[in-house]
Design a protein around this motif. Structure first.
Motif, PDB file in Angstrom:
ATOM      1  N   ALA A 247       0.867  -1.186   0.000  1.00 27.03           N
ATOM      2  CA  ALA A 247       0.000   0.000   0.000  1.00 27.03           C
ATOM      3  C   ALA A 247       0.896   1.226   0.000  1.00 27.03           C
ATOM      4  CB  ALA A 247      -0.921   0.008   1.207  1.00 27.03           C
ATOM      5  N   GLU A 248       0.397   2.273  -0.586  1.00 30.57           N
ATOM      6  CA  GLU A 248       1.173   3.507  -0.671  1.00 30.57           C
ATOM      7  C   GLU A 248       0.846   4.420   0.492  1.00 30.57           C
ATOM      8  OE1 GLU A 248       0.526   6.842  -3.692  1.00 30.57           O
ATOM      9  OE2 GLU A 248       2.121   5.629  -4.625  1.00 30.57           O
ATOM     10  N   VAL A 249       1.887   5.004   1.087  1.00 31.56           N
ATOM     11  CA  VAL A 249       1.661   6.017   2.121  1.00 31.56           C
ATOM     12  C   VAL A 249       1.066   7.240   1.422  1.00 31.56           C
ATOM     13  CG1 VAL A 249       2.701   7.416   3.923  1.00 31.56           C
ATOM     14  CG2 VAL A 249       3.644   5.147   3.408  1.00 31.56           C
ATOM     15  N   ARG A 250      -0.149   7.590   1.800  1.00 29.56           N
ATOM     16  CA  ARG A 250      -0.845   8.647   1.073  1.00 29.56           C
ATOM     17  C   ARG A 250      -1.279   9.760   2.015  1.00 29.56           C
ATOM     18  NH1 ARG A 250      -6.504   8.072   1.394  1.00 29.56           N
ATOM     19  NH2 ARG A 250      -7.138   6.256   2.608  1.00 29.56           N
ATOM     20  N   LEU A 251      -1.389  10.934   1.443  1.00 27.45           N
ATOM     21  CA  LEU A 251      -1.950  12.060   2.172  1.00 27.45           C
ATOM     22  C   LEU A 251      -3.465  12.056   1.981  1.00 27.45           C
ATOM     23  CD1 LEU A 251       0.567  14.950   1.376  1.00 27.45           C
ATOM     24  CD2 LEU A 251       0.159  13.892   3.602  1.00 27.45           C
ATOM     25  N   ALA A 252      -4.196  12.163   3.072  1.00 29.34           N
ATOM     26  CA  ALA A 252      -5.658  12.102   2.991  1.00 29.34           C
ATOM     27  C   ALA A 252      -6.255  12.994   4.068  1.00 29.34           C
ATOM     28  CB  ALA A 252      -6.149  10.662   3.164  1.00 29.34           C
ATOM     29  N   PRO A 253      -7.481  13.487   3.846  1.00 22.93           N
ATOM     30  CA  PRO A 253      -8.155  14.258   4.906  1.00 22.93           C
ATOM     31  C   PRO A 253      -8.395  13.376   6.121  1.00 22.93           C
ATOM     32  CG  PRO A 253      -9.255  14.540   2.782  1.00 22.93           C
ATOM     33  CD  PRO A 253      -8.283  13.423   2.608  1.00 22.93           C
ATOM     34  N   TRP A 254      -8.130  13.921   7.298  1.00 24.09           N
ATOM     35  CA  TRP A 254      -8.281  13.158   8.542  1.00 24.09           C
ATOM     36  C   TRP A 254      -8.971  14.034   9.572  1.00 24.09           C
ATOM     37  CZ3 TRP A 254      -6.601   8.085   9.358  1.00 24.09           C
ATOM     38  CH2 TRP A 254      -6.773   7.609  10.652  1.00 24.09           C
ATOM     39  N   SER A 255      -9.943  13.457  10.219  1.00 28.79           N
ATOM     40  CA  SER A 255     -10.675  14.178  11.254  1.00 28.79           C
ATOM     41  C   SER A 255     -10.785  13.294  12.484  1.00 28.79           C
ATOM     42  CB  SER A 255     -12.079  14.557  10.753  1.00 28.79           C
ATOM     43  OG  SER A 255     -12.835  15.131  11.796  1.00 28.79           O
ATOM     44  N   ASP A 256     -10.386  13.852  13.627  1.00 31.04           N
ATOM     45  CA  ASP A 256     -10.531  13.126  14.896  1.00 31.04           C
ATOM     46  C   ASP A 256     -11.931  13.363  15.433  1.00 31.04           C
ATOM     47  OD1 ASP A 256      -7.846  12.358  14.836  1.00 31.04           O
ATOM     48  OD2 ASP A 256      -7.241  14.284  15.685  1.00 31.04           O
ATOM     49  N   PRO A 257     -12.790  12.355  15.428  1.00 31.39           N
ATOM     50  CA  PRO A 257     -14.169  12.583  15.871  1.00 31.39           C
ATOM     51  C   PRO A 257     -14.262  12.786  17.374  1.00 31.39           C
ATOM     52  CG  PRO A 257     -13.827  10.260  15.402  1.00 31.39           C
ATOM     53  CD  PRO A 257     -12.561  10.960  15.006  1.00 31.39           C
ATOM     54  N   LEU A 258     -15.260  13.554  17.775  1.00 37.14           N
ATOM     55  CA  LEU A 258     -15.616  13.694  19.179  1.00 37.14           C
ATOM     56  C   LEU A 258     -16.651  12.627  19.494  1.00 37.14           C
ATOM     57  CD1 LEU A 258     -15.992  17.566  19.323  1.00 37.14           C
ATOM     58  CD2 LEU A 258     -14.259  16.256  20.529  1.00 37.14           C
ATOM     59  N   ALA A 259     -16.343  11.755  20.431  1.00 34.87           N
ATOM     60  CA  ALA A 259     -17.225  10.631  20.738  1.00 34.87           C
ATOM     61  C   ALA A 259     -18.104  10.952  21.944  1.00 34.87           C
ATOM     62  CB  ALA A 259     -16.410   9.375  21.001  1.00 34.87           C
ATOM     63  N   SER A 260     -19.329  10.442  21.895  1.00 33.51           N
ATOM     64  CA  SER A 260     -20.257  10.643  23.005  1.00 33.51           C
ATOM     65  C   SER A 260     -21.370   9.600  22.911  1.00 33.51           C
ATOM     66  CB  SER A 260     -20.838  12.058  22.962  1.00 33.51           C
ATOM     67  OG  SER A 260     -21.707  12.276  24.064  1.00 33.51           O
ATOM     68  N   LEU A 261     -22.212   9.589  23.919  1.00 33.89           N
ATOM     69  CA  LEU A 261     -23.426   8.765  23.927  1.00 33.89           C
ATOM     70  C   LEU A 261     -24.630   9.699  23.950  1.00 33.89           C
ATOM     71  CD1 LEU A 261     -22.533   5.964  26.506  1.00 33.89           C
ATOM     72  CD2 LEU A 261     -22.652   5.739  24.023  1.00 33.89           C
TER      73      LEU A 261
ATOM     74  N   VAL B 193     -22.289   8.326  19.300  1.00 33.58           N
ATOM     75  CA  VAL B 193     -22.187   9.505  18.452  1.00 33.58           C
ATOM     76  C   VAL B 193     -20.725   9.811  18.164  1.00 33.58           C
ATOM     77  CG1 VAL B 193     -22.852  11.919  18.184  1.00 33.58           C
ATOM     78  CG2 VAL B 193     -24.259  10.390  19.569  1.00 33.58           C
ATOM     79  N   ALA B 194     -20.428  10.130  16.907  1.00 34.94           N
ATOM     80  CA  ALA B 194     -19.095  10.579  16.507  1.00 34.94           C
ATOM     81  C   ALA B 194     -19.267  11.860  15.702  1.00 34.94           C
ATOM     82  CB  ALA B 194     -18.378   9.521  15.692  1.00 34.94           C
ATOM     83  N   VAL B 195     -18.856  12.987  16.296  1.00 35.15           N
ATOM     84  CA  VAL B 195     -18.960  14.283  15.630  1.00 35.15           C
ATOM     85  C   VAL B 195     -17.697  14.510  14.819  1.00 35.15           C
ATOM     86  CG1 VAL B 195     -19.240  16.764  15.940  1.00 35.15           C
ATOM     87  CG2 VAL B 195     -20.393  15.173  17.493  1.00 35.15           C
ATOM     88  N   GLU B 196     -17.871  14.767  13.519  1.00 35.26           N
ATOM     89  CA  GLU B 196     -16.725  14.974  12.639  1.00 35.26           C
ATOM     90  C   GLU B 196     -16.223  16.415  12.774  1.00 35.26           C
ATOM     91  OE1 GLU B 196     -15.331  12.639  11.114  1.00 35.26           O
ATOM     92  OE2 GLU B 196     -16.837  11.057  11.256  1.00 35.26           O
ATOM     93  N   ARG B 197     -15.002  16.556  13.292  1.00 35.22           N
ATOM     94  CA  ARG B 197     -14.399  17.879  13.385  1.00 35.22           C
ATOM     95  C   ARG B 197     -13.777  18.275  12.048  1.00 35.22           C
ATOM     96  NH1 ARG B 197     -11.263  17.667  19.150  1.00 35.22           N
ATOM     97  NH2 ARG B 197     -10.625  15.611  18.426  1.00 35.22           N
ATOM     98  N   GLU B 198     -13.303  19.500  11.959  1.00 41.23           N
ATOM     99  CA  GLU B 198     -12.710  20.001  10.721  1.00 41.23           C
ATOM    100  C   GLU B 198     -11.523  19.123  10.330  1.00 41.23           C
ATOM    101  OE1 GLU B 198     -10.858  24.148   8.884  1.00 41.23           O
ATOM    102  OE2 GLU B 198     -11.693  24.078  10.914  1.00 41.23           O
ATOM    103  N   ALA B 199     -11.488  18.695   9.067  1.00 39.53           N
ATOM    104  CA  ALA B 199     -10.479  17.740   8.612  1.00 39.53           C
ATOM    105  C   ALA B 199      -9.126  18.427   8.414  1.00 39.53           C
ATOM    106  CB  ALA B 199     -10.933  17.089   7.310  1.00 39.53           C
ATOM    107  N   ARG B 200      -8.043  17.628   8.586  1.00 37.63           N
ATOM    108  CA  ARG B 200      -6.679  18.072   8.306  1.00 37.63           C
ATOM    109  C   ARG B 200      -6.035  17.054   7.387  1.00 37.63           C
ATOM    110  NH1 ARG B 200      -6.461  15.352  13.196  1.00 37.63           N
ATOM    111  NH2 ARG B 200      -4.855  13.744  13.320  1.00 37.63           N
TER     112      ARG B 200
END
Length: 364
Positions: A35-49, A259-266
């Motif tokens: 697999a190729e090391v690739r640059l991709a949008p990544w967002s750390d979700p905020l988790a909750s119930l 719940v997983a809230v999608e934060r602004e991607a990097r």
């Protein structure tokens, strides 16, 4: 050793000598998938119930005391706004209305007669005014009776789905008696809490995903609708309300949701999680060198967050490098490999293995 055994051992000894004397054969390259090391949008979700609520919800109840005369729904029916659901016996109220209507007709006639007489100066004007006041009084009584009659008919205030009915025809109900619940389920409200520190990262319209134990393989999409105006001083959390479309009616009020809230991607360097070789708290990968028979090099990396099937690489790799994604357990540092293919969105491990078998069969 007795001499008689020597002739029997000679072939074995000669074979061993030949094996030792032969040059070592070059190792056959091991087949791997990269697999190729690739640059991709990544967002750390905020988790909750969170807990689901109906978009609109009401418990319909009686406001008068009388007997149920008619029920126009069954448990679980979908109903439309304005649809008649329950009718109570209103015979006495109808009789009072008819009596008031007859009295209105009588007083209207009296007003008409006095008006004609007053025009010819044959009746005092005060008598006409008194008759007109009595007419207005009975008209007000009729309006009150008509409003009272409306209490005997219970209509759906909005489109939705009724629950279980708690009464039958002939049941005597009193004011406040619960008759049926009605919920609007095409859109659901999802209430959950987030830490106070997340306030600067969430805004109305931010996307989220929600899953339920009832449907573990289904991710329901939604977005934040409202952010609470107060922070809980004990838990230091804030309540957030989101809206989730529910066109198939799978979701129900009261369900617990992850719940997983999608934060602004990097932008982040990403590799398949299958490429990782854990060793205690350290993580390694096997990189491939295309210019040197795809020879393997073991390399330690630093990883960040994870998501389904992928991991973020913080240090140790560069974008565009190749890492072993399938076959890490069969190769060692420094060995050459045979590259079967590179994983991407259009390929998969089973497809690449099947293609290799087909190619081998065609060449064999």
């Amino acid at each position: 050793m007795p001499l008689r055994h020597v002739p029997r051992l000679l072939p074995l000894l000669l074979g061993l000598l030949l094996v030792v004397a032969m040059p070592l054969q070059a190792q056959q390259p091991t087949a791997v998938i990269a697999a190729e090391v690739r640059l991709a949008p990544w967002s750390d979700p905020l988790a909750s119930l969170g807990t689901l609520r109906a978009d609109e919800s009401v418990t319909l109840s009686a406001t008068v005391t009388d007997v149920v005369r008619e029920l126009n729904f069954r448990d679980g029916d979908s109903v439309e706004a304005g649809q008649l659901l329950v009718r109570l016996a209103d015979d006495e109220a109808q009789a009072d209305l008819r009596a008031a209507q007859a009295l209105r007709e009588e007083r209207r006639n009296a007003v008409n007669r006095l008006s004609q007489l007053q025009e010819r100066n044959l009746a005092p004007r005060g008598d006409l005014e008194d008759a007109q006041a009595r007419l207005r009084q009975v008209e007000a009584e009729i309006q009150a009776l008509e409003a009272r009659l409306a209490d005997y008919r219970i209509h759906a205030p909005f489109d939705g789905r009724v629950g279980f009915r708690n009464v039958s025809v002939g049941t005597l109900v009193t004011p406040g008696a619960e008759l049926v619940t009605l919920d609007k389920l095409d859109v659901m409200k999802l209430d959950f809490t987030l830490p106070e520190r997340a306030l600067g990262e969430i805004t109305p319209g931010l996307a989220l995903r929600a899953t339920s134990a009832a449907y573990p393989d289904t991710a329901f999409q939604g977005e934040i609708d409202t952010i609470g105006t107060r922070v809980d001083p004990v838990s230091r959390s804030i309540t957030v309300r989101a809206q989730i479309d529910n066109p198939d009616g799978q979701l129900r009020p009261g369900m617990l949701m992850n719940v997983a809230v999608e934060r602004e991607a990097r932008q982040a360097m990403v590799i398949p999680e299958s490429a990782l070789i854990p060793q205690g708290r350290r993580q390694f990968v096997l990189t491939l060198e295309p210019s040197d028979e795809h020879r393997v090099t073991r390399r330690e990396i630093t990883i960040g967050a994870r998501r389904q099937g992928e991991v973020e690489v913080l240090d140790g790799l560069d974008a565009g490098q190749l890492v072993v994604a399938h076959g890490t357990e069969r190769v060692r540092d420094g060995q050459p490999t045979r590259l079967l293919g590179i994983l991407d969105e259009s390929t998969s491990v089973p497809e690449l293995l099947r293609q290799d078998r087909d190619d081998a069969g065609a060449n064999g």
